[in-house]
Design a protein around this motif. Sequence first.
Motif, mmCIF file in Angstrom:
data_model
loop_
_atom_site.group_PDB
_atom_site.id
_atom_site.type_symbol
_atom_site.label_atom_id
_atom_site.label_comp_id
_atom_site.label_asym_id
_atom_site.label_seq_id
_atom_site.Cartn_x
_atom_site.Cartn_y
_atom_site.Cartn_z
ATOM 1 N N PRO A 173 2.515 1.273 -9.438
ATOM 2 C CA PRO A 173 1.255 0.534 -9.650
ATOM 3 C C PRO A 173 1.431 -0.932 -9.265
ATOM 4 C CG PRO A 173 2.220 1.233 -11.759
ATOM 5 C CD PRO A 173 3.195 1.599 -10.694
ATOM 6 N N LEU A 174 1.124 -1.239 -8.019
ATOM 7 C CA LEU A 174 1.337 -2.572 -7.466
ATOM 8 C C LEU A 174 0.141 -2.959 -6.601
ATOM 9 C CD1 LEU A 174 3.196 -5.002 -6.662
ATOM 10 C CD2 LEU A 174 4.097 -3.550 -4.843
ATOM 11 N N ILE A 197 10.158 -3.701 -8.057
ATOM 12 C CA ILE A 197 9.560 -4.748 -7.213
ATOM 13 C C ILE A 197 10.663 -5.681 -6.704
ATOM 14 C CG2 ILE A 197 7.908 -6.713 -7.191
ATOM 15 C CD1 ILE A 197 6.540 -3.993 -7.785
ATOM 16 N N ARG A 198 11.588 -6.032 -7.581
ATOM 17 C CA ARG A 198 12.687 -6.938 -7.180
ATOM 18 C C ARG A 198 13.592 -6.291 -6.134
ATOM 19 N NH1 ARG A 198 13.298 -11.692 -9.798
ATOM 20 N NH2 ARG A 198 12.354 -11.925 -11.841
ATOM 21 N N GLU A 199 13.721 -4.963 -6.221
ATOM 22 C CA GLU A 199 14.537 -4.250 -5.248
ATOM 23 C C GLU A 199 13.915 -4.356 -3.847
ATOM 24 O OE1 GLU A 199 15.896 -0.555 -7.447
ATOM 25 O OE2 GLU A 199 15.028 0.256 -5.573
ATOM 26 N N VAL A 200 12.608 -4.144 -3.792
ATOM 27 C CA VAL A 200 11.921 -4.141 -2.492
ATOM 28 C C VAL A 200 11.657 -5.569 -1.987
ATOM 29 C CG1 VAL A 200 9.848 -3.340 -1.264
ATOM 30 C CG2 VAL A 200 10.867 -1.919 -3.055
ATOM 31 N N PHE A 201 11.376 -6.496 -2.913
ATOM 32 C CA PHE A 201 11.081 -7.889 -2.522
ATOM 33 C C PHE A 201 12.096 -8.810 -3.222
ATOM 34 C CE2 PHE A 201 7.009 -5.572 -2.684
ATOM 35 C CZ PHE A 201 6.549 -5.752 -1.392
ATOM 36 N N VAL A 244 0.845 -1.202 0.000
ATOM 37 C CA VAL A 244 0.000 0.000 0.000
ATOM 38 C C VAL A 244 0.885 1.258 0.000
ATOM 39 C CG1 VAL A 244 -1.738 1.300 1.315
ATOM 40 C CG2 VAL A 244 -1.956 -1.189 1.081
ATOM 41 N N ALA A 245 1.966 1.217 0.777
ATOM 42 C CA ALA A 245 2.871 2.379 0.845
ATOM 43 C C ALA A 245 3.551 2.613 -0.506
ATOM 44 C CB ALA A 245 3.923 2.162 1.938
ATOM 45 N N MET A 246 3.942 1.524 -1.169
ATOM 46 C CA MET A 246 4.586 1.685 -2.487
ATOM 47 C C MET A 246 3.614 2.297 -3.485
ATOM 48 S SD MET A 246 6.832 -1.764 -2.953
ATOM 49 C CE MET A 246 7.488 -1.381 -4.586
ATOM 50 N N ARG A 247 2.369 1.881 -3.377
ATOM 51 C CA ARG A 247 1.333 2.422 -4.271
ATOM 52 C C ARG A 247 1.166 3.916 -4.028
ATOM 53 N NH1 ARG A 247 -2.501 -1.854 -3.775
ATOM 54 N NH2 ARG A 247 -3.784 -0.652 -2.344
#
Length: 334
Positions: free
Chosen positions: A294-295, A317-321, A286-289
């Motif tokens: 757009p996730l 996304i790969r950076e964060v997860f 939610v915070a990334m959004r």
Amino acid sequence: MTLTKKDVVSNVLRGRTSMPRAEAKAFAPANIALCKYWGKRNEELNLPVTSSLSLSLGPLGSEVVLATCEGSDRVELNGEAVPERAPFAARLFEFLDLFRPTPATHFNVIARNTIPTAAGFASSASGFAALVTALNDLFGWGLDKRACSILARLGSGSASRSVYEGFVEWHAGSREDGMDSYAEPLDARWPELRLGLLTISSETKKTGSRPGMKHTIETSPLYAAWPAKATRDLAELKSAIVARDFERLGRTAESNALAMHATMIAAWPTLLYWLPESVRMMQRIVAMREDGVPLFFTMDAGPNIKLLFLEQSEPRIREVFPDVQVVAPFSAYR
Ligand code: DP6
């Protein structure tokens, strides 16, 4: 009269002759529902309360090699023999009972999951869909995909959708014999769409989907709101797919999963599949959004999270997860 699975199988196979071969092989993809199947109007035939819509996982799923044999049924999963009394084997052999040409016919099943079983993503859906496809080939019945979808549904509801690649709609149907309750692929491709599998726990869950949905229907005061919500979401998802509107697709899928979990959480005793880490991930998404990525996410009856995003967001996304397993469901079509 209450119909049994055996009645449905006889109906589907009526007029078909068996032309058995020595061995048959089949593959079926796993699928993740964007609009969930949660609740049955008929438990014996796995007939759902509402229609649902899923995305198949391309190369991730189950491979089955099937042959008839003497003596007793045998099953091997990912290279290891499964004991006859293990729940997995018992459920499989019971399903095969529906298809034995004579009581003395036994089967040797070699199953392999290309979706990481240990990661908690293995689903019975791809297994039953691959098994039905292999049975159709082994006996030379010549059934079409619609009939295979109906037979796979008898094994597990969501297996009706794993008969196809891409976006798949499972029509709830209204007939008592379930002959109008089958899945069909949508005529739509979205090559940029990505699914990310995040493993939070690979432990077998205490309550599976089957008892989970039954318990929810029986005790959750929120279940009454579910059928209308699922019907609205299904229409919304289909129009988002036609319009290639990712925000609308993601928002609807996430809201659908949260509404399904709300029905479970309100059941008594509660059915709370979330772990603290699931909630942390949801908050991070939610915070990334809010930061403009757009996730979106969806979840099934377990603690693991499936991310929905577009190709261009993949590096972020790969950076964060860093542990995410990314699936490109339409890659074969490129
Ligand atoms: C939450 O298909 O596993 O994954 O029909 O009893 O075998 P049975 O249930 P199953 O339920 C799947 C539930 C879900 C949502 C979905 O896949 O649509």
